[in-house]
Design a protein around this motif. Structure first.
Motif, PDB file in Angstrom:
ATOM      1  N   GLY A   1      79.120  25.864 -88.589  1.00  0.00           N
ATOM      2  CA  GLY A   1      79.902  25.058 -89.524  1.00  0.00           C
ATOM      3  C   GLY A   1      81.304  25.611 -89.706  1.00  0.00           C
ATOM      4  O   GLY A   1      81.552  26.804 -89.534  1.00  0.00           O
ATOM      5  N   SER A   2      82.229  24.726 -90.051  1.00  0.00           N
ATOM      6  CA  SER A   2      83.634  25.134 -90.115  1.00  0.00           C
ATOM      7  C   SER A   2      83.916  26.116 -91.249  1.00  0.00           C
ATOM      8  O   SER A   2      84.631  27.100 -91.049  1.00  0.00           O
ATOM      9  CB  SER A   2      84.542  23.912 -90.217  1.00  0.00           C
TER      10      SER A   2
ATOM     11  N   VAL B   1      83.891  26.355 -80.170  1.00  0.00           N
ATOM     12  CA  VAL B   1      84.490  25.166 -80.778  1.00  0.00           C
ATOM     13  C   VAL B   1      84.199  23.967 -79.886  1.00  0.00           C
ATOM     14  O   VAL B   1      84.404  24.014 -78.673  1.00  0.00           O
ATOM     15  CB  VAL B   1      86.025  25.330 -80.948  1.00  0.00           C
ATOM     16  N   ALA B   2      83.713  22.880 -80.491  1.00  0.00           N
ATOM     17  CA  ALA B   2      83.441  21.648 -79.747  1.00  0.00           C
ATOM     18  C   ALA B   2      84.749  20.906 -79.498  1.00  0.00           C
ATOM     19  O   ALA B   2      85.568  20.749 -80.411  1.00  0.00           O
ATOM     20  CB  ALA B   2      82.466  20.770 -80.525  1.00  0.00           C
TER      21      ALA B   2
ATOM     22  N   THR C   1      85.500  30.104 -77.227  1.00  0.00           N
ATOM     23  CA  THR C   1      84.858  29.446 -76.095  1.00  0.00           C
ATOM     24  C   THR C   1      84.764  27.964 -76.435  1.00  0.00           C
ATOM     25  O   THR C   1      84.232  27.597 -77.486  1.00  0.00           O
ATOM     26  CB  THR C   1      83.441  30.020 -75.845  1.00  0.00           C
ATOM     27  N   TRP C   2      85.308  27.124 -75.549  1.00  0.00           N
ATOM     28  CA  TRP C   2      85.288  25.687 -75.780  1.00  0.00           C
ATOM     29  C   TRP C   2      83.983  25.105 -75.243  1.00  0.00           C
ATOM     30  O   TRP C   2      83.548  25.444 -74.149  1.00  0.00           O
ATOM     31  CB  TRP C   2      86.486  25.014 -75.111  1.00  0.00           C
ATOM     32  N   VAL C   3      83.369  24.237 -76.031  1.00  0.00           N
ATOM     33  CA  VAL C   3      82.117  23.577 -75.665  1.00  0.00           C
ATOM     34  C   VAL C   3      82.419  22.091 -75.548  1.00  0.00           C
ATOM     35  O   VAL C   3      83.224  21.546 -76.304  1.00  0.00           O
ATOM     36  CB  VAL C   3      81.032  23.842 -76.734  1.00  0.00           C
TER      37      VAL C   3
ATOM     38  N   ALA D   1      80.600  21.331 -85.177  1.00  0.00           N
ATOM     39  CA  ALA D   1      82.000  21.375 -84.757  1.00  0.00           C
ATOM     40  C   ALA D   1      82.370  22.753 -84.234  1.00  0.00           C
ATOM     41  O   ALA D   1      83.121  22.892 -83.280  1.00  0.00           O
ATOM     42  CB  ALA D   1      82.908  20.994 -85.918  1.00  0.00           C
ATOM     43  N   MET D   2      81.827  23.784 -84.881  1.00  0.00           N
ATOM     44  CA  MET D   2      82.130  25.155 -84.466  1.00  0.00           C
ATOM     45  C   MET D   2      81.047  26.093 -84.952  1.00  0.00           C
ATOM     46  O   MET D   2      80.291  25.773 -85.861  1.00  0.00           O
ATOM     47  CB  MET D   2      83.498  25.588 -84.992  1.00  0.00           C
TER      48      MET D   2
END
Length: 76
Positions: free
Chosen positions: A6-7, A24-25, A48-50, A67-68
């Protein structure tokens, strides 16, 4: 390792210098992404980007999108 999802929680972990990595999505809200990216860059935490919120949720073992998420060391 443990996921904090969660953010708000992710932001808190980065601010407290507990996060060792942040996921992070790519399809998350742009304002949330910008905010956490700036915070991570300042704190020196790798991102890391998802691909999607759904896949990040699956990675974290939850049934809904995320979201993250912050990765923190296991608490003993």
């Amino acid at each position: 390792m443990q996921y904090i999802i969660g953010s708000k929680q992710t932001t808190k972990m980065v601010e407290q210098r507990k996060a060792i990595e942040v996921y992070v999505a790519q399809d998350a809200d742009p304002r949330m992404k910008d905010s956490i990216v700036r915070l991570c860059e300042t704190a020196g935490v790798p991102i890391t980007w998802v691909e999607s919120m759904k896949s990040l949720g699956v990675t974290c073992g939850i049934e809904v999108g995320a979201a993250m998420a912050a990765v923190i060391p296991e608490i003993e």
